[in-house]
Write an enzyme that holds these catalytic residues in place. Sequence first.
Site, PDB file in Angstrom:
ATOM      1  N   SER A  63     -40.763  74.540  18.367  1.00 28.87           N
ATOM      2  CA  SER A  63     -40.658  75.596  17.364  1.00 28.87           C
ATOM      3  C   SER A  63     -40.813  76.949  18.041  1.00 28.87           C
ATOM      4  O   SER A  63     -41.520  77.074  19.054  1.00 28.87           O
ATOM      5  CB  SER A  63     -41.751  75.435  16.301  1.00 28.87           C
ATOM      6  OG  SER A  63     -41.815  76.570  15.452  1.00 28.87           O
ATOM      7  N   TYR A 112     -50.985  75.902  14.014  1.00 30.92           N
ATOM      8  CA  TYR A 112     -49.711  75.195  14.176  1.00 30.92           C
ATOM      9  C   TYR A 112     -48.991  75.686  15.428  1.00 30.92           C
ATOM     10  O   TYR A 112     -48.496  74.881  16.235  1.00 30.92           O
ATOM     11  CB  TYR A 112     -48.848  75.439  12.941  1.00 30.92           C
ATOM     12  CG  TYR A 112     -47.425  74.950  13.064  1.00 30.92           C
ATOM     13  CD1 TYR A 112     -47.116  73.598  12.910  1.00 30.92           C
ATOM     14  CD2 TYR A 112     -46.379  75.839  13.325  1.00 30.92           C
ATOM     15  CE1 TYR A 112     -45.801  73.150  13.029  1.00 30.92           C
ATOM     16  CE2 TYR A 112     -45.075  75.401  13.434  1.00 30.92           C
ATOM     17  CZ  TYR A 112     -44.789  74.055  13.285  1.00 30.92           C
ATOM     18  OH  TYR A 112     -43.486  73.621  13.404  1.00 30.92           O
TER      19      TYR A 112
END
Length: 251
Positions: free
Chosen positions: A144, A157
């Site tokens: 990501s 995250y």
Amino acid sequence: MKDAFGTPQSLLLLGGTSEIGLATARRLIARRTRTVWLAGRPTPALTAAAESLRALGAEVRTVSFDALDTESHAERLGKIFTEGDIDMVLLAFGILGDQAHDEADPLAAVRVAQTNYTGAVSAGLICAAALQAQGHGSLVVLSSVAGERARRANFIYGSSKAGLDAFAQGLGDALHGTGVHVMVVRPGFVRSRMTAGLEETPLATTPEEVALAVELGLRRRSETVWVPGALRMVMAALRHVPRPLFRRLPV
């Protein structure tokens, strides 16, 4: 083995209900992929995912897999490779967590880290060794852009994805020349169940667009894929913004 068009004939999807993973599977099945393994927790959603791919003409099998149960990974994943060669492994499991809640609940934060990083390290090494033993194959890791630089809004995250990204890059270097191809995919904001209700960021994308990027990356034997491609330059710039200024940016 991959066919003349570079399309894998067999696919192992780690995270069998992942929207990006299933979009990729559908795209590959439409080309020439014929055998798909869906690895995930035994749920009605996993069963439904398998049925949806069978309807497209693929032979689909499911296997019980829990990212947090690392002690079972070698046995569960090893059995898949004894059934025949796997051309492509797509590591697509992960959880977003809830930043505000997880900051106040360290155990919840640890679960995010263990799922996204520790579980991925375990599964990634096991699959990489199996691919190397068979002498060919691709390991595609969904990272990501959140891992590129820690942001106040999602640093738990983001840190887990940063670890995963670094691991996958190093694994790719370790496997260079063995016949095993490792590709890291870095999507931006993806419109999916995981991000439902969150404020959309610029350059948002969809599972289908990520799937297309994965397919093109496989054909090109890419090592890193950004989705959309413009994020490469955006993140290159953001990476060098001084921290006092970065804190004030609406990112």
